[in-house]
Design an enzyme around this catalytic site. Sequence first.
Site, short mmCIF file in Angstrom:
data_model
loop_
_atom_site.label_atom_id
_atom_site.label_comp_id
_atom_site.label_asym_id
_atom_site.label_seq_id
_atom_site.Cartn_x
_atom_site.Cartn_y
_atom_site.Cartn_z
NE ARG A 1 -2.32 -1.34 3.55
CZ ARG A 1 -2.62 -1.04 4.80
NH1 ARG A 1 -3.48 -0.42 5.02
NH2 ARG A 1 -1.62 -1.18 5.59
CG ASN B 1 -4.11 -4.46 3.13
OD1 ASN B 1 -3.53 -4.47 2.12
ND2 ASN B 1 -3.50 -4.45 4.40
#
Length: 94
Positions: A23, A41
Amino acid sequence: MIRGGKINKYLIVSGRVQGVGFRYSAAQKAKELQLSGWVRNKIDGTVELEVEGDENKINHYIDEMNAGFNQFIQVKDIKEITYQEKGYNNFSIK
């Protein structure tokens, strides 16, 4: 398929993509390429994101993502859907 100009792509990325800086790397690369959107996520171990901006830059971004952003990330599959631009102002990690 929407051609040229600014577009939005919704992506679901599978592989070794959680717990490996995916990320953060996705956000950094998006900012570097002046793309906007978000990344987060999912509970099933995949990562979902929306990325928005110039179509050529997004294609380059996806190529970089496929290469893994860093040595710990292993992308196995990217599912993508193309939309019209939604108007995000920045790129955020959710």
